[in-house]
Design a protein around this motif. Structure first.
Motif, short mmCIF file in Angstrom:
data_model
loop_
_atom_site.label_atom_id
_atom_site.label_comp_id
_atom_site.label_asym_id
_atom_site.label_seq_id
_atom_site.Cartn_x
_atom_site.Cartn_y
_atom_site.Cartn_z
N MET A 76 -24.25 9.73 24.02
CA MET A 76 -25.43 9.24 23.30
C MET A 76 -25.05 8.21 22.25
SD MET A 76 -27.73 12.65 22.66
CE MET A 76 -28.26 13.69 24.01
N ALA A 77 -23.99 8.49 21.50
CA ALA A 77 -23.52 7.56 20.47
C ALA A 77 -23.09 6.24 21.10
CB ALA A 77 -22.37 8.18 19.68
N ASN A 78 -22.33 6.33 22.18
CA ASN A 78 -21.85 5.13 22.86
C ASN A 78 -23.00 4.27 23.37
OD1 ASN A 78 -19.26 5.98 22.42
ND2 ASN A 78 -18.92 6.74 24.49
N GLU A 79 -23.98 4.91 24.00
CA GLU A 79 -25.11 4.17 24.57
C GLU A 79 -25.98 3.55 23.47
OE1 GLU A 79 -27.26 6.04 27.85
OE2 GLU A 79 -25.61 7.48 28.01
N THR A 80 -26.21 4.31 22.40
CA THR A 80 -27.05 3.81 21.30
C THR A 80 -26.46 2.56 20.67
OG1 THR A 80 -27.82 6.06 20.82
CG2 THR A 80 -28.11 4.42 19.09
N ILE A 81 -25.16 2.61 20.39
CA ILE A 81 -24.48 1.46 19.78
C ILE A 81 -24.48 0.27 20.75
CG2 ILE A 81 -22.20 0.61 19.05
CD1 ILE A 81 -23.60 2.23 16.92
N ALA A 82 -24.17 0.52 22.01
CA ALA A 82 -24.11 -0.57 23.00
C ALA A 82 -25.45 -1.27 23.14
CB ALA A 82 -23.65 -0.02 24.35
N GLU A 83 -26.52 -0.49 23.21
CA GLU A 83 -27.85 -1.09 23.37
C GLU A 83 -28.26 -1.89 22.13
OE1 GLU A 83 -32.47 0.06 24.55
OE2 GLU A 83 -30.99 1.67 24.26
N PHE A 132 -17.29 3.72 21.63
CA PHE A 132 -17.48 3.63 20.18
C PHE A 132 -17.03 4.90 19.47
CE2 PHE A 132 -20.45 5.18 16.92
CZ PHE A 132 -20.20 4.29 15.89
N THR A 133 -17.01 6.00 20.20
CA THR A 133 -16.95 7.35 19.62
C THR A 133 -15.89 7.55 18.55
OG1 THR A 133 -15.60 7.97 21.50
CG2 THR A 133 -17.92 8.53 21.60
N SER A 134 -16.23 8.38 17.58
CA SER A 134 -15.33 8.77 16.51
C SER A 134 -15.00 10.26 16.71
CB SER A 134 -16.02 8.59 15.16
OG SER A 134 -15.15 8.90 14.12
N PRO A 135 -13.76 10.75 16.53
CA PRO A 135 -12.61 9.97 16.04
C PRO A 135 -12.19 8.86 17.01
CG PRO A 135 -11.90 12.09 16.86
CD PRO A 135 -13.39 12.13 16.83
N ILE A 140 -14.59 -2.49 18.13
CA ILE A 140 -16.04 -2.40 17.96
C ILE A 140 -16.39 -1.99 16.53
CG2 ILE A 140 -18.05 -0.98 18.57
CD1 ILE A 140 -17.13 -1.14 21.47
N HIS A 141 -15.65 -1.04 15.97
CA HIS A 141 -15.89 -0.62 14.58
C HIS A 141 -15.69 -1.79 13.62
CE1 HIS A 141 -16.50 3.83 14.46
NE2 HIS A 141 -16.11 3.70 15.71
N ARG A 142 -14.71 -2.63 13.91
CA ARG A 142 -14.47 -3.80 13.06
C ARG A 142 -15.63 -4.79 13.12
NH1 ARG A 142 -8.05 -4.68 14.57
NH2 ARG A 142 -7.23 -3.18 13.06
#
Length: 297
Positions: free
Chosen positions: A42-49, A144-147, A156-158
């Motif tokens: 979910m985190a990966n998809e949200t950020i990508a979109e 994108f996921t953390s850690p 991507i975080h940068r």
């Protein structure tokens, strides 16, 4: 929505203080693990979109649609077992493949069809373009996921940090600068991922062979995991895989049928195929060669 769930067991290798493998077993993928995986997706998809629609440089994790020829071969293969996948204009929706995997659950041919289906897929890669992820049935996807576990995550975080520092405003100079970086990083990360995967597999093979060196002569039950033109591979419950060459299958000459992934005895008609249960004996194991040899009991 039809994402494909290949539930192949990963191995967990426990070493002693000297680095010698003392146990090998399948990694426990329980309900908690699956819930965390869902949150990560979910985190990966949200950020990508979000960043796709912001039209700023980014690195996406893409998994392209499989080749139509491979899907036709898969469709032809599974008809031998009474299954089929619906195709439209030589294309298949991931939901059709997930339906196939669901329909074979608990059947003798489950392992065989699952492996053949997986091998029909393309390799996922990093690109600066958002092309979607076929296996996850996702239109937008990134790592994108953390850690943070991978360099693409860090890059991507940068980008996100830079974007936030500039109060969501980016100029043409910034875009051009990061477009070049994103293209280079994506290409490099895809290449390094292939190398890392190869090294990881080799490291596992070394420890598995080292573990089985002390098991020579012992007998186990396993499942045929692959059939080739030189022999069959058998996987044990602990994920260790070994090769049985055709000359170790007795006096009979075996013919390899590539279309059906079968080894067929010339005189008796004895068939070995992926998913068959067999009893084996550990014939040899070499840490140096990263190789384990079995023989039929």
């Amino acid at each position: 929505r039809g994402s494909i769930d290949f539930d192949f067991p990963e191995c967990k290798i426990t070493l002693d203080e000297k680095g010698y493998p003392v146990s090998i077993k399948p990694y426990d993928r329980n309900a908690a693990t699956k819930i965390i995986e869902d949150f990560m997706l979910m985190a990966n998809e949200t950020i990508a979109e979000y960043y796709f629609w912001q039209q700023i440089p980014f690195v996406y994790r893409n998994h392209e649609k499989p080749d139509s020829d491979r899907m036709k071969q898969l469709s032809l293969f599974i008809t031998n077992f009474g299954y089929h996948v619906k195709m439209s204009k030589d294309e298949v929706h991931p939901k059709e493949l997930q339906k196939l995997l669901k329909s074979i659950e608990g059947t003798p041919e489950e392992a065989m069809i699952s492996r053949v289906t997986l091998r029909s897929m393309k390799r996922a890669e990093y690109t600066p373009e958002c092309l979607g992820h076929f296996g996850l049935a996702a239109k937008y996807y990134c790592h994108f996921t953390s850690p943070i576990r991978r360099y693409p995550d860090l890059f991507i975080h940068r980008i996100i940090s830079k974007y936030l520092d500039n109060d969501y405003l980016v100029n043409d100079f910034w875009i051009k600068k990061y477009e070049k970086r994103a293209e280079k990083r994506a290409e490099n990360c895809s290449e390094r991922e292939r190398v890392a995967t190869k090294v990881e597999r080799e490291a596992e093979d070394i420890k598995k062979a080292e573990f089985m060196e002390s098991k020579i002569g012992e007998e186990y039950e396993g499942i045929v995991s692959s059939v080739t033109n030189f022999g069959i591979f058998v996987e044990l419950d602990n994920t260790v895989e070994g090769l049985i060459r055709y000359e170790k299958l007795g006096d009979e000459y075996f013919i390899y049928n590539e279309e059906k992934r079968q080894a067929i005895g010339e005189h008796t008609g004895k068939v070995y195929q992926i998913g068959d249960k067999v009893k084996i004996r550990v014939a040899n194991a070499s840490k140096l060669m990263r190789q384990i040899d079995f023989e039929i009991c």
